[in-house]
Design a protein around this motif. Structure first.
Motif, PDB file in Angstrom:
ATOM      1  N   VAL A   1      19.761  50.753  40.707  1.00  0.00           N
ATOM      2  CA  VAL A   1      20.726  51.904  40.305  1.00  0.00           C
ATOM      3  C   VAL A   1      20.686  53.066  41.678  1.00  0.00           C
ATOM      4  CG1 VAL A   1      21.584  53.657  39.031  1.00  0.00           C
ATOM      5  CG2 VAL A   1      21.127  51.279  38.074  1.00  0.00           C
ATOM      6  N   TYR A   2      19.684  53.545  41.306  1.00  0.00           N
ATOM      7  CA  TYR A   2      19.049  54.509  42.406  1.00  0.00           C
ATOM      8  C   TYR A   2      19.402  53.917  43.760  1.00  0.00           C
ATOM      9  CZ  TYR A   2      16.132  57.538  45.561  1.00  0.00           C
ATOM     10  OH  TYR A   2      15.745  58.269  46.435  1.00  0.00           O
TER      11      TYR A   2
ATOM     12  N   ALA B   1      23.465  46.434  43.491  1.00  0.00           N
ATOM     13  CA  ALA B   1      23.472  47.339  42.043  1.00  0.00           C
ATOM     14  C   ALA B   1      23.317  46.030  40.899  1.00  0.00           C
ATOM     15  CB  ALA B   1      24.768  47.920  41.984  1.00  0.00           C
TER      16      ALA B   1
ATOM     17  N   ASN C   1      29.186  56.403  39.472  1.00  0.00           N
ATOM     18  CA  ASN C   1      28.679  56.488  38.348  1.00  0.00           C
ATOM     19  C   ASN C   1      29.325  55.630  37.297  1.00  0.00           C
ATOM     20  OD1 ASN C   1      26.228  57.390  37.351  1.00  0.00           O
ATOM     21  ND2 ASN C   1      27.071  59.274  36.561  1.00  0.00           N
TER      22      ASN C   1
ATOM     23  N   SER D   1      21.169  51.521  45.019  1.00  0.00           N
ATOM     24  CA  SER D   1      22.613  51.318  45.502  1.00  0.00           C
ATOM     25  C   SER D   1      23.619  52.686  45.635  1.00  0.00           C
ATOM     26  CB  SER D   1      23.050  50.381  44.243  1.00  0.00           C
ATOM     27  OG  SER D   1      23.099  51.006  43.199  1.00  0.00           O
TER      28      SER D   1
ATOM     29  N   SER E   1      28.575  50.491  29.625  1.00  0.00           N
ATOM     30  CA  SER E   1      27.457  50.033  30.300  1.00  0.00           C
ATOM     31  C   SER E   1      27.450  48.585  29.934  1.00  0.00           C
ATOM     32  CB  SER E   1      26.228  50.569  29.761  1.00  0.00           C
ATOM     33  OG  SER E   1      25.908  50.504  28.394  1.00  0.00           O
TER      34      SER E   1
ATOM     35  N   ARG F   1      28.835  51.955  38.502  1.00  0.00           N
ATOM     36  CA  ARG F   1      27.211  51.714  38.180  1.00  0.00           C
ATOM     37  C   ARG F   1      26.837  51.225  36.859  1.00  0.00           C
ATOM     38  NH1 ARG F   1      23.304  56.208  36.705  1.00  0.00           N
ATOM     39  NH2 ARG F   1      24.424  55.599  34.865  1.00  0.00           N
ATOM     40  N   SER F   2      27.830  52.145  35.839  1.00  0.00           N
ATOM     41  CA  SER F   2      27.523  51.837  34.373  1.00  0.00           C
ATOM     42  C   SER F   2      27.899  50.395  34.188  1.00  0.00           C
ATOM     43  CB  SER F   2      28.058  52.897  33.698  1.00  0.00           C
ATOM     44  OG  SER F   2      27.940  52.649  32.246  1.00  0.00           O
TER      45      SER F   2
ATOM     46  N   GLY G   1      25.949  47.843  36.827  1.00  0.00           N
ATOM     47  CA  GLY G   1      24.410  47.930  37.203  1.00  0.00           C
ATOM     48  C   GLY G   1      23.648  47.981  35.848  1.00  0.00           C
ATOM     49  N   GLN G   2      24.143  48.242  34.778  1.00  0.00           N
ATOM     50  CA  GLN G   2      23.268  48.074  33.709  1.00  0.00           C
ATOM     51  C   GLN G   2      23.484  46.793  32.748  1.00  0.00           C
ATOM     52  OE1 GLN G   2      24.225  52.108  32.143  1.00  0.00           O
ATOM     53  NE2 GLN G   2      22.500  52.967  33.160  1.00  0.00           N
TER      54      GLN G   2
END
Lengths: 472, 500
Positions: free
Chosen positions: B166-167, B158, A416, B169, A352, A419-420, A423-424
């Motif tokens: 997150v949701y 994002a 996913n 994107s 992340s 995203r990690s 996005g985090q």
């Protein structure tokens, strides 16, 4: 016998011997790795040199043609990249490093022998040569936890079972044709393929390669071995045997005369099940390596799309896609092995905020996973696109729709990961330092994946010429 | 290559428009200072806009062929070519894309304060992909741009998005991907039937496609484009993505990305699957009416400014699809003009929301109400764009909607009558929004009014709103020939179907 024809294999054997000598005395890890990078780099050039050679060796059991030489070149490039990737081999003890490289070389040697073999027994022996080295490589690691041993035992047992099945199939084919030479079998195949026993024989032989490629009924080992084995070793297992298996699948399937409906139907079912199972199981994975394992099962299904066409178009698409697959997987494993501090497994939460901790690694990861997901302009898209065209040309519309739906499903878990990473927030996870050589490898892989995706014309033409050589 | 006019200019203008932002993006990585990075991106995007102007001035509005053509073999093994060219349908969309990128850069000057370089990198990639999408004449090339655009847009949402990024994107990405995998299958099916990926050539081969084949290809296309537009049942990704995206992301999303869907209908569905398009037209008209009324009705109840504008987009895009599937001149030209109008007006409204958000850090109407006295300039702009959005006479949307409605009433009186509530709803939700923002109950807020930078990037939009509103001629003239050609293609296909 022309020695030059056998040069790449001889070279790998000598390299394995060199590492054997190196293992006799103490030497620093850096020196070992330096030697390995240097030697495998030369290996790539040797393969380039022998690329256009043709000839038969060992009583026609061993054929050197453009098809085999291309796959050998791929294997040598793969080995070279993997050796660079092993620079900071965190999960293997320093004193075992020469052995590690030695077995990598021997295993690669087995794979190279495999792609040139045109005789059943030779195929079997070279495949076993490569497998046995892997049986040793898997448990070599710093902390021998139960996961590692479990992985090793599973790989041996499943491998032995698959080999047994394959041998059984070979016995059928031998019994029917009184020959172990593929060329002779091919001549007698048109009359056999109508009989159940002929199809069963071929399918049983294919099982051995299905195991290597982790196609569905033979996929059980994949997640556990990926999870339980050192990151660097997995990067080998995840790519190299699959390249050779794809080559051999093409060679064996090529035995079937055009219009072998039953064989194709079985392959269609296996392909559909494989990609669907792989993608759905991957949706819930937390461990990156397990996720890649299921993704490899799904990709095995995609690769079968090209194989079941029984046409050169399909085979060349397979060759293209397996190359792309190797590059993308190595990109992912490069990130995994760099992020992992002590060689432990990496979960989604471990990466992340990677884009803050190491922008380059995050980008490599994104390119790798977007590639596996098949998003342009990466090579993953182009490969899948060629596979789809080839399969749809043969009228497998339903299968292509299943594959398309699967692509859509797979986006979720690949995304996913990205995203990690993007996005985090890092949540206190430390920055990851990337060494110079690893940085170069990052750039190299990113550029290769995108270039192969954007400018595939030369390669696909080349692959087509290469695959035409086996049709003879 | 008789469909393509070789480039009128002495340099490959479309390739330049595609690759200049890419090159600029790569240079961006060598810049260390954030302000320099901003200035560099602004210069690159302005340069690209200026470079795109010759497209308009050298455009020949009398021909139906594709202009500024470029043609190079790309993957000969599969007959895939690098073919670029634009006609009256895509010209304005290309210009709109290049026009908006510098505005997005200016709008993000203060708003984006982390990862500045990467943000501008994504913006430039978007600029390059947008031009690519609207100028590709090869299906594979189009698909690659169509998909490649997802990555920077995904990252824009994002990384720089709001709390639910997150949701939002992931939803955006997956929705689009699901649509496009079917597009991919349909594209390969067409290729295997005709042996080419060249879009204009596919258009001339429609007699090879049986109705059944067209039916399925249309469905595959339709899902991909309907998600992108978005049409009513597929629209749920839009409010989420809009609300979470940063201002520049929202602007690009509304102004360019949504147009990709309607452009797809115009470029692919109508000419390549004409019989299926006619078969599906009544259903699409009904869905469009539903989108218009539903979007307007939901917008009426929103308390979040961005969400309100997002739902108004659903309604506006309903007018566009309505116009397209009328298959008459007014409808098609109105639809194309309305695509541009929506790009300008809704983009401007998102910019306005961005401006107020930078001051109050809230997008809720309640937190920003009653600011007419403290921010008069802002309310001037905001009110102006609200009027434009509800198609007030004298603004751009009035012309567009009028043309679409003219088209509806020529052929389908009932559908026309059904779309009237949508027009009324638009006035209702926009005036309601304006009323609350401008003269609502004033909280304890004291914001500075708009600064020069903000005025600078909104002014060009005002000019275009009025220009199209009062003198739409220059914008409509360029599309007459191409729209006429599109209608010819439809009529020929219809005639062939009758003979059968």
């Amino acid at each position: 016998m022309d020695v030059v024809l056998f040069l790449p294999e001889t070279y790998l054997l000598l390299m394995a011997l060199a590492f054997f000598c190196q293992s006799l005395w103490k030497s620093s890890a850096q020196l070992n790795q330096g030697i390995a990078v240097f030697l495998t780099g030369i290996g790539v050039f040797i393969n380039l040199y022998t690329l256009n050679m043709t000839g038969d060796l060992f009583y026609q059991a061993y054929r050197v043609d453009l098809f085999s030489q291309t796959f050998k070149l791929l294997l040598s490039v793969g080995l070279f990249l993997i050796v660079i990737l092993c620079r900071k081999n965190k999960s293997i003890e320093e004193r075992l490093q020469p052995e590690f490289f030695m077995f990598l070389c021997v295993s690669a040697l087995g794979l190279m022998l495999m792609v040139s073999s045109v005789e059943l027994i030779t195929i079997l022996i070279s495949m076993e040569l490569s497998s046995y080295s892997l049986y040793i490589l898997i448990p070599i690691s710093k902390d021998i936890s139960h996961g590692r041993i479990e992985a090793a035992v599973k790989y041996i047992i499943f491998g032995a079972a698959a080999t047994g099945i394959m041998l059984f199939g070979m016995s059928y084919i031998f019994g029917l044709t009184q020959s172990t030479y593929l060329s002779e079998i091919m001549n007698k195949m048109p009359e056999l393929i109508g009989q159940p026993v002929g199809i069963v024989g071929i399918l049983l032989i294919l099982c051995g390669f299905f195991y290597k490629l982790s196609v569905v009924p033979f996929h059980f080992w994949t997640p556990d071995i990926y999870e339980g084995t050192a990151n660097e070793t997995v990067s080998f297992i995840a790519t190299m045997p699959k390249i050779a298996a794809a080559a051999l699948l093409i060679r064996i399937v090529n035995l079937a005369p055009p219009g072998s409906v039953d064989l194709v139907q079985v392959l269609v079912v296996i392909a559909a099940v494989s990609m669907t199972f792989g993608n759905i199981a991957a949706l819930v994975q937390k461990d990156l390596k397990r996720l890649l394992a299921y993704s490899s099962i799904a990709h095995a299904g995609y690769i079968l799309l090209g194989i079941l066409t029984l046409k050169v178009d399909g085979y060349s698409a397979v060759m293209f896609h397996i190359t792309a697959y190797m590059l993308m997987n190595l990109a992912c494993f490069l990130v995994i092995s760099t992020v992992s501090k002590e060689g432990e497994n990496v979960t989604i939460s471990d990466i992340s905020g990677l884009y803050k901790r190491s922008p380059l690694l995050a980008f490599t990861l994104a390119v790798g996973f977007f590639g596996l997901a098949g998003i342009p302009p990466t090579a993953g898209f182009t490969g899948k696109f060629f596979l789809f065209i080839a399969a749809l040309k043969e009228g497998h519309l339903a299968l292509i729709i299943i594959a398309a739906v699967n692509t859509a499903i797979s986006i979720y878990y690949y995304l996913n990961i990205v995203r990690s990473a993007y996005g985090q927030d890092p949540d206190g996870l430390p920055a990851v330092s990337v060494s110079f050589s690893s940085r170069l490898l990052n750039y190299g892989l990113i550029i290769a994946i995108i270039l192969l995706g954007v400018l595939p014309a030369k390669f696909i033409e080349f692959a087509r010429t290469a695959c035409e050589t086996i049709k003879l | 290559m008789d469909f393509l006019i070789p480039n009128q200019l002495n340099y490959p203008i479309l390739s330049v428009l595609i690759f200049a932002p890419l090159a600029g993006a790569i240079v961006l990585f060598m810049i260390r200072n954030e302000t320099v990075a901003r200035i560099w991106t602004l210069l690159v995007s302005l340069a690209v806009f200026v470079l795109s102007l010759p497209l308009y001035f050298n455009f020949d509005p009398s021909t139906t062929k594709y202009q500024f053509g470029e043609h190079t073999a790309w993957i000969p093994a599969f007959n895939i070519n690098y073919t670029l060219g634009i006609d009256g349908i895509s010209l304005l969309l290309v210009l709109l894309s290049t026009f908006l990128i510098p505005i997005c850069v200016l709008a993000s000057w203060k708003y984006i304060d982390k990862r500045v370089k990467e943000f501008h990198f994504c913006l430039l990639l978007m600029g390059s992909a947008c031009v690519g999408i609207f100028s590709s004449l090869d299906f594979v090339l189009f698909y690659i741009f169509w998909e490649a655009m997802l990555i920077p847009m995904y990252l824009l949402i994002a990384v720089w998005g709001g709390p639910e990024k997150v949701y939002a994107s992931i939803k955006f990405f997956i929705y689009t991907m699901v649509g496009s995998v079917f597009l991919l299958v349909a594209m390969i099916a067409l290729y295997l039937k005709v042996g080419t990926f060249c879009i204009p050539e596919l258009m001339t081969q429609t007699h090879l496609f049986s109705f059944n084949f067209q039916f399925w290809v249309f469905l595959a296309f339709g899902i991909a484009f309907a998600i992108k537009v978005p049409m009513a049942p597929f629209h749920t990704w839009l409010p989420a993505a809009h609300v979470q995206a940063p201002t520049a992301g929202s602007v690009l999303l509304a102004s360019v990305l949504l147009k990709m869907g309607t452009y797809g209908f115009l470029r692919f569905c109508l000419p390549i699957t004409p019989n299926a398009s006619m078969y599906f037209a009544p259903y699409i008209l009904i869905i469009s009416i539903c989108s218009i009324v539903y979007g307007g009705y939901v917008a009426l109840g929103q308390s979040d400014m961005k969400k309100l504008i997002a739902y108004s987009s659903v309604a506006h895009m309903g007018f566009v699809t309505l116009g397209i599937f009328l298959f008459n001149k007014y409808g098609l030209e109105g639809a194309i003009l309305q695509m541009i109008n929506h790009g300008i007006t809704t983009g401007a409204l998102f910019l306005c929301v961005g401006i107020i958000y930078e001051r109050s850090h809230s997008r809720l109407i309640a937190d920003n109400s009653g600011i007419a006295k403290i921010m008069p300039i802002y309310i001037g702009f905001f009110g102006f764009f609200c009027l434009s959005s509800m198609a007030f006479p004298g603004t751009n949307s009035f012309v567009g909607e009028l043309l679409v409605l003219l088209g509806v009433f020529t052929d389908h009186k009932l559908i026309g009558a059904l779309s009237i509530p949508g027009v009324v709803l638009a006035a209702a939700y926009m005036l309601h929004l304006l009323q609350r923002i401008a003269w609502g109950k004033k909280g304890k807020i004291n914001f500075p009014d708009m600064n020069i930078r903000e005025v600078i990037y909104l002014t060009p939009l005002v000019i275009f709103v009025l220009w199209i509103g009062f003198a739409p001629g220059p914008f409509l003239d360029v599309m007459h020939a191409s729209v006429g050609h599109l209608m010819d293609q439809l009529q020929t296909a219809g005639a062939v179907a009758l003979v059968k």
